[in-house]
Design an enzyme around this catalytic site. Sequence first.
Site, PDB file in Angstrom:
ATOM      1  N   PRO A 134       0.784  -1.220   0.000  1.00 41.46           N
ATOM      2  CA  PRO A 134       0.000   0.000   0.000  1.00 41.46           C
ATOM      3  C   PRO A 134       0.822   1.280   0.000  1.00 41.46           C
ATOM      4  O   PRO A 134       1.460   1.615   0.991  1.00 41.46           O
ATOM      5  CB  PRO A 134      -0.810  -0.110   1.303  1.00 41.46           C
ATOM      6  CG  PRO A 134      -0.067  -1.072   2.152  1.00 41.46           C
ATOM      7  CD  PRO A 134       0.933  -1.775   1.321  1.00 41.46           C
ATOM      8  N   GLU A 135       0.771   1.970  -1.090  1.00 38.40           N
ATOM      9  CA  GLU A 135       1.153   3.375  -1.079  1.00 38.40           C
ATOM     10  C   GLU A 135      -0.159   4.134  -1.060  1.00 38.40           C
ATOM     11  O   GLU A 135      -1.232   3.520  -1.042  1.00 38.40           O
ATOM     12  CB  GLU A 135       1.966   3.718  -2.337  1.00 38.40           C
ATOM     13  CG  GLU A 135       3.283   2.969  -2.394  1.00 38.40           C
ATOM     14  CD  GLU A 135       4.477   3.861  -2.654  1.00 38.40           C
ATOM     15  OE1 GLU A 135       4.324   5.086  -2.614  1.00 38.40           O
ATOM     16  OE2 GLU A 135       5.555   3.326  -2.885  1.00 38.40           O
TER      17      GLU A 135
END
Length: 274
Positions: A2-3
């Site tokens: 997750p960015e």
Amino acid sequence: MPELPEVETTKRGIAPHVEGQQVRALRVHNPNLRWPVPAELAQLAHGAVVGVLSRRAKYLLMPIGEEFVLLWHLGMSGSLRIVTPSTELRKHDHIELELANGTLLRYHDPRRFGALLYAKQDEAHKHVLLEHLGPEPLGDGFNVDLMLARAANKKQPIKTFIMDNANVVGVGNIYACESLFKAGIHPSTPAGRVSEKRWIKLVEAIKTTLAAAIEQGGTTLRDFVGGDGEPGYFAQQLFVYGRNGDACRTCNSEIKLLKMSGRATCYCAKCQRY
DNA sequence: CAACCGCCCTGGGAGC
DNA sequence: TGCTCCCAGGGCGGTT
């Protein structure tokens, strides 16, 4: 993985399935995340109706009932998926939220760097983990004037500067590298020496890179709903990240790798200048 | 204070 | 096939 774009994609993917739904049960299979999942959460969530989801930096905010809000953080390896009750619990499925419509929201996180905490709704933005966060990269608060002021006289490398959540949130290692490439700025350039002209390019590069990734994240929504496969939507668009040793897509010279604050930093020495 | 570095974990891939 | 080592998208907390 997750960015910011993936947290936003996750939010959009799960929102239609959870908003307005009553919580039948919150089950914690393993509370040992970055911080222990508060033991009282199951009781607080029971019977509460899920409100409208929002995002602040890489935190996903999920109101439950009138008083409280869940704060999810996916860390390095966390994911949230909507599944049906017949879906078998996988290894590393640490938390599940069972809803009145029969669906389950499962939190999966092999490395357990993520977190599930909570706050009172009117105090969420004052939570100790949120209160010192800088502006959202896609909002008006993230602009050239603010960056020039904050970076003034700083010797810190520009890459480290834009990855610091106090300056701007949500710019992870991949997007820091990619944005600096787009802006033509060498990652080691002292932040205080980046001119206004180059900040204009860099602010624009960060906004467009993140926005484009969110656009593509949209195509993976069905994966979240279906619960199969990890999204890999940005890989084919990368110019420098993970491409060290390969030819620059712009000038054909070799992409270099250096360690900066312990993190891999890929750049093109010809396209990116001090 | 600014800047760096270790570390919380597991899994996957490379190399032997 | 199986070990061992290294690396990974984050970010807090302690040290210099």
